[in-house]
Write a protein that holds these residues in place. Sequence first.
Motif, short mmCIF file in Angstrom:
data_model
loop_
_atom_site.label_atom_id
_atom_site.label_comp_id
_atom_site.label_asym_id
_atom_site.label_seq_id
_atom_site.Cartn_x
_atom_site.Cartn_y
_atom_site.Cartn_z
N PRO A 131 0.81 -1.22 0.00
CA PRO A 131 0.00 0.00 0.00
C PRO A 131 0.84 1.27 0.00
O PRO A 131 0.48 2.26 -0.64
N ALA A 132 1.99 1.26 0.70
CA ALA A 132 2.84 2.45 0.75
C ALA A 132 3.45 2.74 -0.61
O ALA A 132 3.50 3.90 -1.06
N MET A 133 3.93 1.71 -1.30
CA MET A 133 4.54 1.90 -2.61
C MET A 133 3.51 2.38 -3.63
O MET A 133 3.80 3.20 -4.50
N ILE A 134 2.29 1.88 -3.51
CA ILE A 134 1.20 2.32 -4.40
C ILE A 134 0.84 3.78 -4.10
O ILE A 134 0.60 4.58 -5.01
N LEU A 135 0.81 4.12 -2.83
CA LEU A 135 0.45 5.48 -2.42
C LEU A 135 1.47 6.50 -2.91
O LEU A 135 1.10 7.53 -3.49
N TYR A 136 2.75 6.22 -2.70
CA TYR A 136 3.77 7.22 -2.99
C TYR A 136 4.34 7.12 -4.41
O TYR A 136 4.78 8.12 -4.97
N ARG A 137 4.38 5.92 -4.99
CA ARG A 137 4.87 5.75 -6.37
C ARG A 137 6.12 6.61 -6.60
O ARG A 137 6.13 7.52 -7.41
N ILE A 138 7.16 6.30 -5.86
CA ILE A 138 8.37 7.11 -5.83
C ILE A 138 8.93 7.35 -7.23
O ILE A 138 9.10 6.42 -8.02
N LYS A 139 9.22 8.61 -7.53
CA LYS A 139 9.90 8.98 -8.77
C LYS A 139 11.28 9.51 -8.40
O LYS A 139 11.39 10.52 -7.71
N TYR A 140 12.31 8.84 -8.87
CA TYR A 140 13.68 9.16 -8.47
C TYR A 140 14.34 10.15 -9.42
O TYR A 140 14.19 10.08 -10.64
N HIS A 141 15.09 11.07 -8.83
CA HIS A 141 15.98 11.97 -9.55
C HIS A 141 17.33 11.89 -8.84
O HIS A 141 17.38 11.66 -7.62
N TYR A 142 18.41 12.09 -9.57
CA TYR A 142 19.73 11.93 -8.97
C TYR A 142 20.62 13.14 -9.28
O TYR A 142 20.56 13.70 -10.38
N GLU A 143 21.41 13.52 -8.28
CA GLU A 143 22.33 14.63 -8.46
C GLU A 143 23.33 14.33 -9.58
O GLU A 143 23.65 15.19 -10.40
N THR A 144 23.82 13.10 -9.61
CA THR A 144 24.75 12.63 -10.65
C THR A 144 24.41 11.17 -10.93
O THR A 144 23.73 10.51 -10.13
N PRO A 145 24.89 10.63 -12.03
CA PRO A 145 24.64 9.21 -12.31
C PRO A 145 25.12 8.28 -11.21
O PRO A 145 24.47 7.27 -10.89
N SER A 146 26.25 8.60 -10.59
CA SER A 146 26.78 7.72 -9.54
C SER A 146 25.94 7.76 -8.27
O SER A 146 26.00 6.83 -7.45
N ALA A 147 25.13 8.81 -8.10
CA ALA A 147 24.25 8.89 -6.93
C ALA A 147 23.12 7.86 -7.00
O ALA A 147 22.43 7.62 -6.02
N ALA A 148 22.95 7.27 -8.20
CA ALA A 148 21.89 6.28 -8.38
C ALA A 148 22.26 4.91 -7.83
O ALA A 148 21.42 4.01 -7.75
N ARG A 149 23.51 4.74 -7.44
CA ARG A 149 23.93 3.44 -6.90
C ARG A 149 23.24 3.16 -5.57
O ARG A 149 23.05 4.05 -4.75
N LYS A 150 22.90 1.90 -5.35
CA LYS A 150 22.30 1.51 -4.07
C LYS A 150 23.31 1.71 -2.94
O LYS A 150 24.51 1.52 -3.14
N ILE A 151 22.80 2.09 -1.79
CA ILE A 151 23.67 2.33 -0.64
C ILE A 151 24.09 1.00 -0.04
O ILE A 151 23.26 0.17 0.30
N LYS A 152 25.39 0.83 0.08
CA LYS A 152 25.93 -0.39 0.68
C LYS A 152 26.73 -0.03 1.92
O LYS A 152 27.41 0.98 1.96
N GLY A 153 26.64 -0.87 2.94
CA GLY A 153 27.40 -0.63 4.17
C GLY A 153 26.79 0.46 5.03
O GLY A 153 25.68 0.93 4.80
N GLY A 154 27.56 0.87 6.03
CA GLY A 154 27.08 1.86 6.98
C GLY A 154 26.98 3.24 6.37
O GLY A 154 27.79 3.63 5.55
N ALA A 155 25.95 3.98 6.80
CA ALA A 155 25.75 5.34 6.29
C ALA A 155 24.75 6.06 7.18
O ALA A 155 23.96 5.44 7.90
N ILE A 156 24.80 7.39 7.12
CA ILE A 156 23.76 8.22 7.73
C ILE A 156 23.04 8.92 6.59
O ILE A 156 23.68 9.55 5.74
N VAL A 157 21.73 8.77 6.54
CA VAL A 157 20.91 9.40 5.51
C VAL A 157 20.18 10.57 6.14
O VAL A 157 19.58 10.44 7.22
#
Length: 222
Positions: free
Chosen positions: A29-55
């Motif tokens: 239901p959440a994915m249907i509600l929000y239907r996320i549309k992604y934009h990226y600062e750069t092409p490399s920003a599109a990579r999935k986050i791996k390992g530890g990080a603060i978002v």
Amino acid sequence: MSLKDKQKSKKRLFKNFCYDFVKLTGAVPAMILYRIKYHYETPSAARKIKGGAIVISNHLGPLDPIRVHCILWYRRLNFVAMKELFDTKVKGWFFSKMHCIPVDRENFNMSTFSKVMDVSKEGGITCIFPEGHITLGDEAINTFKSGMILMALRAGVPIIPIYMAPQKSIWSRQNVVIGEPIDIKALCGKIPDIKAIENAAETLRKKEIELMELYIKENGND
């Protein structure tokens, strides 16, 4: 897989059972509600986050944790949340199981710091809304609190900025701009002092504004 690794895997599965159950049952239901549309600062920003990080992200409303879960659907997430959510045993139990970390916004304490450090060192993601409160209407992105800088420095993890565009209606898609991971050690210098940390927090706020302006440039006011 060794016996020790199998035991760790079972322990992790049990520990995350409630979180995974709620996330999986609410995902459709959440994915249907929000239907996320992604934009990226750069092409490399599109990579999935791996390992530890603060978002970090701007703060539109109380449902923002659900939005961020939809954006980063492929990872388990931890959220720094106001301590008032933990004011009863039942609420405290539930939000703890949902990987929420309580914080006193007026008197930041080492308990929050330590828990975020533990999550980061174990390769997990902690999500923070550094404005500290919901930004209403057309307000600009407000001053960022600097605690996230200290956490990232001590844990040795990058900070990844995300900008969520306001939705015009419940039926409109959720647009999101994801920025490049930021190396906080490089940003603060070899010997970071209070001024360097404050400057780093302001740099991240400006980055959030840049992501907002990038979205507006590409999409206007739609």
